[in-house]
Motif scaffolding. Structure first.
Motif, short mmCIF file in Angstrom:
data_model
loop_
_atom_site.label_atom_id
_atom_site.label_comp_id
_atom_site.label_asym_id
_atom_site.label_seq_id
_atom_site.Cartn_x
_atom_site.Cartn_y
_atom_site.Cartn_z
N LEU A 1 0.75 -1.17 -0.05
CA LEU A 1 0.06 0.14 0.09
C LEU A 1 0.92 1.15 0.04
CD1 LEU A 1 -3.03 -1.06 2.47
CD2 LEU A 1 -2.70 -1.23 -0.23
N ARG A 2 2.21 1.01 0.30
CA ARG A 2 3.19 2.25 0.30
C ARG A 2 2.87 3.35 1.27
NH1 ARG A 2 4.90 2.80 -6.16
NH2 ARG A 2 5.39 0.54 -6.38
N ILE A 3 2.60 2.89 2.18
CA ILE A 3 2.22 4.12 3.44
C ILE A 3 3.53 4.07 4.14
CG2 ILE A 3 0.93 4.58 5.44
CD1 ILE A 3 -1.41 2.62 4.15
N SER A 4 4.54 4.89 3.82
CA SER A 4 5.72 5.13 4.39
C SER A 4 5.83 5.45 5.80
CB SER A 4 6.73 6.01 3.63
OG SER A 4 6.04 7.40 3.72
N SER A 5 4.82 6.06 6.15
CA SER A 5 4.66 6.32 7.89
C SER A 5 4.41 5.03 8.91
CB SER A 5 3.67 7.62 8.06
OG SER A 5 2.24 7.03 7.31
N VAL A 6 3.97 4.12 8.34
CA VAL A 6 3.97 2.93 8.99
C VAL A 6 5.21 2.36 9.30
CG1 VAL A 6 2.91 0.60 9.27
CG2 VAL A 6 1.66 2.26 8.05
N LYS A 7 5.32 2.04 10.80
CA LYS A 7 6.50 1.80 11.36
C LYS A 7 6.55 0.41 12.03
CE LYS A 7 8.52 5.50 10.39
NZ LYS A 7 9.40 5.57 9.13
N ARG A 8 5.48 -0.21 12.70
CA ARG A 8 5.23 -1.25 13.23
C ARG A 8 3.76 -1.61 13.29
NH1 ARG A 8 7.49 -2.22 19.07
NH2 ARG A 8 6.92 -4.40 18.60
N VAL A 9 3.68 -3.04 13.15
CA VAL A 9 2.22 -3.66 13.14
C VAL A 9 2.36 -4.70 14.33
CG1 VAL A 9 0.39 -4.79 12.39
CG2 VAL A 9 1.70 -3.20 10.75
N VAL A 10 1.54 -4.31 15.29
CA VAL A 10 1.48 -5.34 16.57
C VAL A 10 0.19 -6.08 16.84
CG1 VAL A 10 1.53 -5.60 18.94
CG2 VAL A 10 3.55 -4.29 17.80
N MET A 11 0.24 -7.22 16.83
CA MET A 11 -1.17 -7.85 17.07
C MET A 11 -1.27 -8.35 18.42
SD MET A 11 -0.84 -10.33 13.48
CE MET A 11 -2.80 -10.51 13.24
N HIS A 12 -2.31 -7.81 19.22
CA HIS A 12 -2.32 -8.02 20.50
C HIS A 12 -2.63 -9.29 20.88
CE1 HIS A 12 -4.24 -7.81 24.37
NE2 HIS A 12 -3.52 -6.85 24.86
N GLU A 13 -1.87 -9.83 21.81
CA GLU A 13 -1.89 -11.60 22.13
C GLU A 13 -2.42 -11.58 23.35
OE1 GLU A 13 1.50 -15.18 22.12
OE2 GLU A 13 1.94 -13.08 22.46
N PRO A 14 -2.25 -11.48 24.71
CA PRO A 14 -3.06 -11.76 25.62
C PRO A 14 -4.47 -11.74 25.67
CG PRO A 14 -1.01 -10.30 26.29
CD PRO A 14 -1.57 -10.13 24.69
N LEU A 15 -5.22 -13.02 25.79
CA LEU A 15 -6.56 -13.34 25.76
C LEU A 15 -7.08 -13.02 24.45
CD1 LEU A 15 -7.89 -11.73 29.27
CD2 LEU A 15 -7.04 -14.35 28.64
N THR A 16 -7.00 -12.26 23.61
CA THR A 16 -7.50 -11.76 22.39
C THR A 16 -7.11 -12.52 21.24
OG1 THR A 16 -5.86 -9.94 22.07
CG2 THR A 16 -7.96 -9.48 23.14
N ASN A 17 -6.08 -13.31 21.27
CA ASN A 17 -5.61 -14.24 20.40
C ASN A 17 -5.45 -13.49 19.01
OD1 ASN A 17 -4.90 -16.52 18.99
ND2 ASN A 17 -7.11 -17.23 18.52
#
Length: 546
Positions: free
Chosen positions: A343-359
């Motif tokens: 998508l070429r969104i250069s301002s994105v630095k990290r993607v984190v998927m929340h793990e505890p309980l929410t899977n």
């Protein structure tokens, strides 16, 4: 002198883990039906940091009927922590994302061999009726004692083939042990699994579906199996790219499928397409027990294995768990690559998927640096639409927020997000992995939505109200000199500017730590204003005077 490279099977992987001191051997007699998984579960529910989790190898396994098993059970051997996963990938932790991107882009076709370690022992057809030669001789643990209705394989890759184009599919699905030669098969149709599409095609043909259940393949096989690669992708080719060489495969004994030649165990059979059986309850990774429902099953035609095989199991159910970490370390770089490069969104630095309980799948956090408003909404919608079952709650935060810290995320939402302007609701989404609603239990079509939240910093804000870094560091030195309890710093552990902090404020703060705060107090006598200015910022007063 030439050194022969060891082919990266599960057992060579286990040897590397042993060398790193990551394996804990248990020689005490352990009941697989009541004690085994609960014992390992304490690593995830007992406050033990991820880095201190170990791989467990159980050498003296029994069941509730007194049966003793020769086969060891290994739990945690694939992804009990990031170090274990990185060893299985053959790269450092920080290079996992790069390795995945390269493997997806440059698959290596498998190579077929004639002889295979996974077929050193073969029991087929009537031989499976002999006690100790059917499924009862495999030490499959009960994952959630007190709720599960049977032992279920958890680190098991179901292999099937598209009858129209001949492309195989591999996915990780649970398998209920139903008898000496019958297992369950839950295709999780809400997740868009390839095996379900194959099952529908065989059903239309009026034929049973050939299948193979692989346990303990090379780590790359397990890592590929849990990823949601595009339909009609041959996971064996991506696994070969992860290995850096062709995956060795062999023709199964009783079904027309190729299976990993170096797997610990392979269970072959046919899945009827004209009938279903009750399956479950089983504790699921969304944190609820998946109650009994109708699902396919497989009639076993052969069990093949190594002479000295390990049974490989993973901890799933409530997250964090081994099954969530095995997805997280690959899902996150894949989502980052999609947003940043596709998508070429250069301002994105990290993607984190929340793990505890929410899977993982339900809550996705995107860290961004100085994004435009358009960047933020493109990133939020891009993450919510990349995979049908991922992204029910998607939150964008600025780069001064640690996306791994839920408290920091909530803080950002509370003080940087206006719900009337910074929230969008998407309709008509697939519900994905979760407890069945009442309608879904009846088979009605179920839909869900997604909430997109812009919690980025939209203007300069005052500093984080903790002591500056140098003062916290000095205090930590004193703490350790006093031999106080070991510190485990949690972000944020020091204060920093967020833009709304000028030289005048800095000057007053520097005076204060030098003990010169009376000087500031004296100056403030000459800065007095009328009572109408109560609680108003001094800078606005200055601006008005100018």
């Amino acid at each position: 002198m030439t050194t022969t490279k060891l082919y990266p099977s599960f057992q060579t992987h286990l040897e590397k883990l042993e060398e790193k001191g990551l394996v804990r051997h248990i020689y005490k007699e352990i009941n697989k039906d009541t004690e085994l998984h609960p014992l390992v579960r304490w690593q995830f529910r007992g406050g033990i940091p991820e880095s201190e989790r170990k791989v467990f190898v159980f050498h003296n396994v029994t069941d509730s009927n007194g049966r003793k098993y020769e086969m060891p059970v290994v739990v945690g051997g694939l992804s009990v922590n990031r170090e274990v996963y990185s060893i299985g990938m053959g790269v450092e932790v920080e290079d996992i994302g790069k390795k995945w991107a390269e493997a997806r882009a440059n698959p290596i076709a498998p190579v077929v061999v004639e002889e295979a370690a996974c077929q050193e022992v073969v029991y087929s057809e009537d031989e499976l009726d002999v006690d100790g030669q059917g499924l009862e001789h495999i030490p499959v643990p009960i994952s959630t004692p007190g709720f599960d209705n049977a032992p279920y394989t958890t680190c098991s890759q179901y292999i099937s083939v598209d009858p129209e184009n001949g492309i195989q599919n591999m996915g990780t699905y649970r398998a209920q042990i139903k008898g000496s030669k019958r297992v369950g098969m839950n295709p999780s149709i809400e997740m868009g699994q390839g095996i379900y599409q194959h099952w529908l095609k065989y059903k239309k043909m009026g034929k049973p579906m050939p299948a193979a259940l692989v346990i303990g393949g090379p780590p790359a096989v397990s890592y590929c199996s849990v990823q949601k690669l595009p339909y009609n992708t041959d996971e064996f080719s991506v696994a070969g790219a992860l290995l850096g060489e062709p995956l060795r495969v062999v023709k199964a004994k009783t079904v027309d499928l190729l299976v990993p030649a170096d797997a610990e165990i392979v269970i072959e059979g046919y899945v009827p397409t004209d009938s279903l059986e009750p399956e479950g309850p089983f504790g699921e990774s969304h944190g609820h027990v998946n109650l009994q429902e109708f699902n396919p099953y497989m009639n076993v035609t052969a069990i093949t294995r190594k002479k000295k095989a390990n049974f490989v199991s993973i901890i799933s159910q409530v997250t964090p768990s081994e099954s969530s970490l095995i997805k997280k370390v690959a899902f996150e770089p894949v989502f980052l690559d999609h947003l940043k490069n596709t998508l070429r969104i250069s301002s994105v630095k990290r993607v984190v998927m929340h793990e505890p309980l929410t899977n993982l799948r339900k809550l996705v956090v995107i860290q961004m640096s100085d994004p435009t408003d358009t960047d933020v909404w493109r990133a939020l919608t891009g993450a919510a639409s990349f995979q049908p079952a991922v992204g029910k709650l998607v939150i964008a935060v600025s780069d001064d927020i640690n996306p791994e810290n839920s408290d920091a995320i909530f803080w950002s939402m509370c003080y940087r997000m206006n719900p009337t302007k910074d929230v969008q609701i998407l309709h008509g989404r697939e519900p994905g992995h979760g407890p069945r609603t009442s309608g879904a239990k009846r088979g009605d079509e179920a839909t869900d939505g997604a909430m997109l939240m812009n919690a980025t910093k939209k203007e300069d804000l005052p500093p984080l109200s903790l002591p500056k870094k140098e003062y916290m560091e000095r205090a930590k030195e004193i703490w350790e000199e006093l031999e106080l309890p070991t510190l485990r710093p949690e972000w944020p552990w020091y204060g920093f500017s967020m833009g709304d902090w000028d030289e005048f404020n800095e000057k007053m703060a520097e005076r204060a730590v030098r003990g010169e705060y009376f000087q500031t107090g004296a100056e403030q006598v000459n800065q007095r204003v009328g009572p109408e200015w109560i609680n108003k910022d001094t800078k606005w007063y200055k601006d008005e005077q100018e």
